[in-house]
Scaffold this active site. Structure first.
Site, mmCIF file in Angstrom:
data_model
loop_
_atom_site.group_PDB
_atom_site.id
_atom_site.type_symbol
_atom_site.label_atom_id
_atom_site.label_comp_id
_atom_site.label_asym_id
_atom_site.label_seq_id
_atom_site.Cartn_x
_atom_site.Cartn_y
_atom_site.Cartn_z
ATOM 1 C CG ASP A 166 -2.831 -2.061 1.027
ATOM 2 O OD1 ASP A 166 -3.842 -1.377 1.228
ATOM 3 O OD2 ASP A 166 -2.506 -3.023 1.752
ATOM 4 C CD GLU A 197 -7.243 -1.603 6.040
ATOM 5 O OE1 GLU A 197 -7.826 -2.642 5.691
ATOM 6 O OE2 GLU A 197 -5.996 -1.494 5.993
ATOM 7 C CD GLU A 198 -2.502 -1.680 5.759
ATOM 8 O OE1 GLU A 198 -2.642 -2.818 6.234
ATOM 9 O OE2 GLU A 198 -2.448 -1.458 4.535
ATOM 10 C CG HIS A 307 0.878 -5.245 3.708
ATOM 11 N ND1 HIS A 307 0.339 -5.645 4.899
ATOM 12 C CD2 HIS A 307 -0.072 -4.483 3.118
ATOM 13 C CE1 HIS A 307 -0.883 -5.164 5.024
ATOM 14 N NE2 HIS A 307 -1.151 -4.448 3.937
HETATM 15 ZN ZN LIG Z 1 -5.475 -1.933 2.190
#
Ligand SMILES: [Zn+2]
Length: 336
Positions: A166, A197-198, A307
């Site tokens: 990811d 983004e995270e 994650h």
């Molecule tokens: Zn992602």
């Protein structure tokens, strides 16, 4: 997917790129994209934009290049390091993992024993293996970021497991598509490798505003609903093809684009499935609501254990996503 692509994915997942510190991963991606692009530039937020010119409407395809990680907040007199998380990480994912700071310093993540078994992130610390605080402070300063060190490995069937799939696997999909799309493209394509983004899809928003696309597509992982204990709140299964996003917690996709992607998948015999993800957002959210609104959808790669350091994806699903992205360069989209 070729063994070259696996080796490159290994490289992508090892590159440092904690949100806000994407320099290393951006340099790597840029070197691979530049030979196939009409123009490449970087904006103020650090987004990398790769333009492949075409006659049709403007399409923005995004994959985030940043990852979750940890950030040092304090170094004590004995050399132990306190830290905060960057992005959505839970203590259970972190404890007893190894980490690497950008300068190469290794750390192990340990829980204060009295806090077991109900640990929270604040009960964890990093041990650098140093003999005293002075040495630790020479190596690490508050604000330095670190990433998991788990290597990407080949698993059974055509699956791979490791950290930061990811969304480095999304970045890989865009990079392979950039190479494969027949030029000139049928649509005017902006491939955006987004930042931050995270921590709340912060990079995609200004990128979408400046590109001002007719269509937006976020290419990111999605949470499959196929593991023991799954709550059946989602729709996607590993190995069943490219996810065509209908909604996630940040976006309700445009019906028009969902239909287009389904039709193209059927026409080109690309394995595809409906993606509904209730727990998590993507760049599709900010792109959708930019300016006066953008016709937006998503292409999703099923990824178990997101994650954690042991994310798992099926490379056949990745191939299906690449085929769908290539199709967006070769099938003319209607003017909006
Ligand atoms: Zn992602």
């Amino acid at each position: 997917m070729t063994s070259n692509a696996f080796t490159f994915l290994q490289k992508l997942t090892r590159a440092h790129g904690v949100s806000g510190n994407e320099n290393e991963i951006r340099t790597l991606i840029r070197s691979k994209a530049e030979p196939y692009a009409d123009e490449v530039w970087q904006d103020v937020l650090g987004n990398l934009i790769v333009h492949i010119k075409g006659e049709g409407p403007k399409v923005m395809l995004s994959a985030h290049m940043d990852s979750t990680g940890i950030i040092a907040t304090h170094v004590d007199d004995d050399g132990f390091v306190s830290f905060a998380t960057v992005g959505g990480l839970s203590a259970i994912d972190l404890v007893q993992q190894t980490f690497r700071f950008q300068n190469g310093t290794n750390a192990i993540c340990v829980a204060r024993e009295e806090k077991l078994p109900n640990i929270k992130t604040k009960d964890l610390y990093l041990d650098l293996g140093v003999r005293d605080g002075k040495h630790a402070r020479e190596l690490i300063r508050p604000g330095d970021t670190a990433v998991y060190t788990n290597h990407l490995r080949q698993m059974a069937d055509n699956t791979v497991s490791g950290c930061y799939l990811d969304d480095r696997v999304g970045c890989l999909a865009l990079l392979i598509a950039i190479r494969r799309i027949q030029k000139p493209a049928k649509n005017d394509l902006y491939f955006v490798f987004t930042t931050q983004e995270e921590v709340g899809t912060r990079g995609a928003k200004p990128a979408a505003f400046s590109i001002d696309p007719d269509y937006g597509i976020a290419v990111d992982v999605t949470v499959p609903d196929d593991q023991p204990g799954s709550l059946h709140e989602g729709t996607v299964k590993l190995g069943k093809g490219a996810g065509i996003k209908v909604l996630d917690s940040s976006v309700i996709c445009s019906n028009k684009l969902v239909t287009f992607l389904r039709d193209v998948a059927e026409k080109r015999r690309i394995p595809a499935q409906t993606d509904i993800m209730l727990d998590g957002g993507t760049d599709a959210g900010p792109i959708r609501t930019t300016r006066g609104g953008v016709v937006t959808g998503g292409i999703s790669i099923p990824c178990r254990n997101t994650h954690a350091a042991v994310e798992l994806v099926d490379l056949d699903d990745v191939d299906a996503c690449i085929d769908l992205i290539v199709a967006l360069g070769e099938e003319a989209l209607p003017q909006v």
